[in-house]
Every structure is written in structure tokens, then in C-alpha cells.
Enzyme design. Sequence first.
Site, PDB file in Angstrom:
ATOM      1  N   HIS A 260     -23.378 -84.987  99.610  1.00 33.24           N
ATOM      2  CA  HIS A 260     -23.054 -86.025  98.636  1.00 33.24           C
ATOM      3  C   HIS A 260     -24.309 -86.405  97.865  1.00 33.24           C
ATOM      4  O   HIS A 260     -25.433 -86.107  98.278  1.00 33.24           O
ATOM      5  CB  HIS A 260     -22.507 -87.281  99.335  1.00 33.24           C
ATOM      6  CG  HIS A 260     -23.543 -87.985 100.148  1.00 33.24           C
ATOM      7  ND1 HIS A 260     -24.004 -87.496 101.361  1.00 33.24           N
ATOM      8  CD2 HIS A 260     -24.247 -89.137  99.928  1.00 33.24           C
ATOM      9  CE1 HIS A 260     -24.917 -88.306 101.846  1.00 33.24           C
ATOM     10  NE2 HIS A 260     -25.098 -89.314 100.996  1.00 33.24           N
TER      11      HIS A 260
ATOM     12  N   ASP B   2     -25.962 -90.002  96.410  1.00 34.29           N
ATOM     13  CA  ASP B   2     -25.772 -91.442  96.584  1.00 34.29           C
ATOM     14  C   ASP B   2     -25.283 -92.059  95.270  1.00 34.29           C
ATOM     15  O   ASP B   2     -25.923 -91.878  94.234  1.00 34.29           O
ATOM     16  CB  ASP B   2     -27.080 -92.114  96.993  1.00 34.29           C
ATOM     17  CG  ASP B   2     -27.550 -91.668  98.366  1.00 34.29           C
ATOM     18  OD1 ASP B   2     -26.705 -91.242  99.176  1.00 34.29           O
ATOM     19  OD2 ASP B   2     -28.773 -91.749  98.624  1.00 34.29           O
TER      20      ASP B   2
ATOM     21  N   HIS C 250     -27.428 -84.045  99.139  1.00 34.03           N
ATOM     22  CA  HIS C 250     -28.061 -84.038 100.453  1.00 34.03           C
ATOM     23  C   HIS C 250     -27.020 -84.292 101.535  1.00 34.03           C
ATOM     24  O   HIS C 250     -25.884 -84.665 101.244  1.00 34.03           O
ATOM     25  CB  HIS C 250     -29.203 -85.056 100.527  1.00 34.03           C
ATOM     26  CG  HIS C 250     -28.811 -86.469 100.195  1.00 34.03           C
ATOM     27  ND1 HIS C 250     -28.559 -86.905  98.913  1.00 34.03           N
ATOM     28  CD2 HIS C 250     -28.630 -87.563 100.992  1.00 34.03           C
ATOM     29  CE1 HIS C 250     -28.250 -88.183  98.921  1.00 34.03           C
ATOM     30  NE2 HIS C 250     -28.277 -88.612 100.181  1.00 34.03           N
TER      31      HIS C 250
ATOM     32  N   ARG D 226     -29.835 -89.371 116.715  1.00 33.30           N
ATOM     33  CA  ARG D 226     -30.749 -89.579 115.589  1.00 33.30           C
ATOM     34  C   ARG D 226     -30.400 -90.919 114.946  1.00 33.30           C
ATOM     35  O   ARG D 226     -29.229 -91.286 114.850  1.00 33.30           O
ATOM     36  CB  ARG D 226     -30.606 -88.456 114.555  1.00 33.30           C
ATOM     37  CG  ARG D 226     -31.406 -88.708 113.270  1.00 33.30           C
ATOM     38  CD  ARG D 226     -31.262 -87.564 112.270  1.00 33.30           C
ATOM     39  NE  ARG D 226     -32.001 -87.860 111.053  1.00 33.30           N
ATOM     40  CZ  ARG D 226     -31.441 -88.261 109.905  1.00 33.30           C
ATOM     41  NH1 ARG D 226     -30.128 -88.414 109.828  1.00 33.30           N
ATOM     42  NH2 ARG D 226     -32.179 -88.510 108.849  1.00 33.30           N
TER      43      ARG D 226
END
Length: 365
Positions: A225, A227, A281, A291
Amino acid sequence: MVEAAQQQPLVFDAARLSGQADIPQQFLWPADESPTPDAVEELPVPLIDLSGDPAEVLRQVGEACELHGFFQVVNHGIDAALLAEAHRCMDAFFTQPLPEKQRAQRRPGESCGYASSFTGRFASKLPWKETLSFRYSASPSSPDLVVDYFVSNLGEDYRRHGEVYGRYCSEMSRLSLEMMEVLGESLGVGRDHFRRFFEHNDSIMRLNYYPPCQRPFETLGTGPHCDPTSLTILHQDDVGGLQVFAGGRWRSIRPHAGAFVVNIGDTFTALSNGRYRSCLHRAVVNSRVPRRSLAFFLCPEMDKVVRPPGELVDDRNPRAYPDFTWRTLLDFTQRHYRADMRTLEVFSNWLRHGQAPEALLSSSS
């Protein structure tokens, strides 16, 4: 009875699913979209020292934004103790039992709250993650917005979380405005233009928790996607997992202790008239350890009109996108369209031609 059982809503309980190899098929991604081991190649992004020569900072930021829109910053003035406390509070929240976290459950059509994946929103290609998102306002009239969110949704025991994230967001806002000065100067519109535009920003803070997954090459923590927001300032832990599509392939941005990853979002792409573009990204997961990341999404005030300054529009560079408000784009991504690499393009066509949102949503799923 079997039919009733099949209709039970899918629940992403990280404590239960992170150790299982047999996971619900809604989390499995098509082979051509799944991560591959060769994507560990590092993307060379500049590590910019904000305390260094201003001319060098300007050059590095401008080059990164024209190339792929990602860079990292150090010597940014964010207190290391505050950053560590923000991570501790994040761990304290996400290690709670699922019912405790669900007290802040994100409601359909809203951008804030707790989300265990997006099981209530999408039916396939679900992200392997938990998030907690909340608003931050730099307006003097909303000084306690973050604290009030935590106390009203999770109770008095979470006041400390609200105080920590209130301070953290204030520092992120400060850093964002400093970056807007650099971006404005690099685009030739002066240091004040974008700083003033975002001075009373109405932004989004998101805590991301990516549990281990026993099928890491068939799932994604966050799908590909761009942002939709203006500027993202991200702090990764030392695990790594952020990947950027650049040069025709996926490459990783390696965590640097104390550094923040900064990237351009769709709204700033529109503000720059397409000069600085947001970049595709995603986040990958692993089978061993969780994470975590802290993401601050800079956004303008809800009803502020997004349009580029006149200096960036001329006969050779006509308007690339129509005027819009952040409220309209946010609503579009929450109710009508699953954010991807084409969000700004599809949104612009929707504004220009009035295509039915339902058709857009079905074409993106």
C-alpha cells in the site's frame, strides 16, 4: 449446527494463532503477492543527520523524495527515554488477553481503536497484525485528547499510557513540522508554507504488533500500500520487516537504533502536485519473534482543503489532482476503498467522475 458454526466470525487471537501452522485461509496471500526470501536485500536509503549542515540535509531529503520517498533521520531531538517508554507501554498493551484489548475495539468505518487484523472489515488477504490507533491534535483546544482516549476507552489504569503517548505525539508533531520546513524549501516554496498548513495537524498515531507466524512466506503483516496520509514517521524495533518496492523489486529497510523512518504519503503527493510521490511498501513477519513499530501519520485538519501552492503549478506542470479535504480521503479509505498503490488515483477519478464507491470497493478486494 455445522452451518451455524461455519458462520462464526473469524477472530485473530495472536496468543493462540502465532504458534500454529494450520492458520485460517483468510490470512494466506496469493503466491504472486507473498514475500520471498530474496527480498531481504537492503534498500539504500540515506541516514540523515538533522543536526548537520542544513544544505546537506536539504539535498539528501530532496534526492530521496524524488527517488522513492523514504529516508531515515537521526539526531532528531526525540528523548531516548520517551521512546523506550513508548515501546514498553506498547508491549504492556499487546500482551494483555484479547478481551482486555477489545475494550478499545475499532468500530466499522472508523480509523481509531483496537484492531485484531481486519477480520471484521475484509474477507481475504488479511494482515497478520494487531494495531491500536488513536487521534492526536496539535490544536491548543485539544491538549488532553490522547489521555482522554485511553482513559475513556480502557480505564483509569491506562492513564499512564495516555500521558506517554500524548508526549510522544507532541514530539512527533514537532519533528513533522521541522520536516515540512525542509520539504517546502526543497520544493522551492519556502520553509513556512507547509509548516503553516500542518501547524494544527489532526493526526493519527498507530501502535503495530506483528506476532510470529509459522507460515511467514504465505502471509503479510501489512499488505502492499501507499500511505493515504501526508507524512509517516516510523520507529521500528530491531527485528526488521519493513519492505519498499523500488527498482522493480521488494527491498528491506534495515532498522537503525535511534533512527526514524520517514516517508511521503498520498496527501503530500497531492500537495506537491505529484513532484514527491508516495511509494509502495509492506511489512513481512517471521516465525520466531514478534515485531513492533510506532507509526505517526501526519494529517492536516479534517476540513482543510488540500491543493498545491501556485509555485508548483504551471503550463508544464498542470494540476495533477483535484482539490479535496483530508476528511473526504480518510472516509474514502475507511468506507469505500482498501488502501493500496492506486488509492490516490482511484480517489481522484471518483472525485472527478463520481464513480460509485461500491464499485470501487468490489474492484479492490
